[in-house]
Design an enzyme around this catalytic site. Structure first.
Site, PDB file in Angstrom:
ATOM      1  CD  GLU A   1       3.321   8.855  -2.930  1.00 22.88           C
ATOM      2  OE1 GLU A   1       3.806   9.447  -4.147  1.00 22.88           O
ATOM      3  OE2 GLU A   1       4.419   8.147  -2.571  1.00 22.88           O
TER       4      GLU A   1
ATOM      5  CG  HIS B   1       5.905  13.027  -5.198  1.00 30.58           C
ATOM      6  ND1 HIS B   1       7.476  13.281  -5.834  1.00 30.58           N
ATOM      7  CD2 HIS B   1       6.139  11.895  -4.462  1.00 30.58           C
ATOM      8  CE1 HIS B   1       8.324  12.274  -5.504  1.00 30.58           C
ATOM      9  NE2 HIS B   1       7.656  11.435  -4.650  1.00 30.58           N
TER      10      HIS B   1
ATOM     11  CG  HIS C   1       7.486  10.448  -0.696  1.00 36.44           C
ATOM     12  ND1 HIS C   1       8.329  10.193  -1.846  1.00 36.44           N
ATOM     13  CD2 HIS C   1       8.519  10.945   0.437  1.00 36.44           C
ATOM     14  CE1 HIS C   1       9.638  10.503  -1.274  1.00 36.44           C
ATOM     15  NE2 HIS C   1       9.694  10.855  -0.288  1.00 36.44           N
TER      16      HIS C   1
ATOM     17  CG  ASP D   1      10.169   9.313  -5.664  1.00 36.97           C
ATOM     18  OD1 ASP D   1       9.086   9.155  -6.298  1.00 36.97           O
ATOM     19  OD2 ASP D   1      10.238   9.750  -4.640  1.00 36.97           O
TER      20      ASP D   1
HETATM   21 ZN    ZN Z   1       8.271   9.825  -3.781  1.00 29.27          ZN
END
Ligand code: ZN
Length: 137
Positions: free
Chosen positions: A26, A84, A86, A96
């Site tokens: 990530e 971010h 993912h 998260d």
């Molecule tokens: Zn995430």
């Protein structure tokens, strides 16, 4: 509560490039700029390396994060939120949501490395809501 997050197409391209570079880990970045009542305008994006180098979690080095915050503060910029990427849909994962509690009312900008979609969210003490992204040239 913020309803609009403003980014430039240049900033967005930089974030997408960074995500491609770090994939499958990530990517993460900190967003700074100006906070208004219902809008946040990003004027500075700082990429921070994901110390976990993991495809499912991200964690930035605390000293690096501290330095980035200090510099932005000297520049008179406000902290807007975190970016971010993912490998899941562009919305907060369960992990998260857990970490959101540590970041106050920061806006979370999330890029799905699966389909390239990007979306922003903010958690207030009332709820978790989506923030409209406005990308300008
Ligand atoms: Zn995430």
């Amino acid at each position: 509560m913020k309803v609009i997050l403003r980014l430039t197409s240049e900033q967005l391209r930089m974030l997408k490039d960074e995500s491609r570079k770090t994939y499958p880990a990530e990517a993460c970045a900190l967003l700074f700029g100006k906070l208004m009542d219902e809008e946040a305008v990003v004027t500075k994006v700082v990429v921070v390396s994901n110390v976990l180098r993991s495809p499912v979690k991200f964690e930035a080095d605390p000293q690096t994060v501290f330095n980035v915050f200090e510099k932005a503060d000297q520049e008179g910029l406000e902290f807007i939120g975190l970016f971010h990427s993912h490998p899941a849909p562009a919305r907060p994962s369960m992990v998260d949501i857990k970490y959101m509690r540590l970041w106050g009312e920061a806006i979370w900008l999330i890029l799905s490395s699966n389909d390239g979609n990007i979306a922003a969210f903010q958690k207030t003490n009332i709820n978790l809501h989506e923030v409209t992204l406005k990308v300008e040239a």
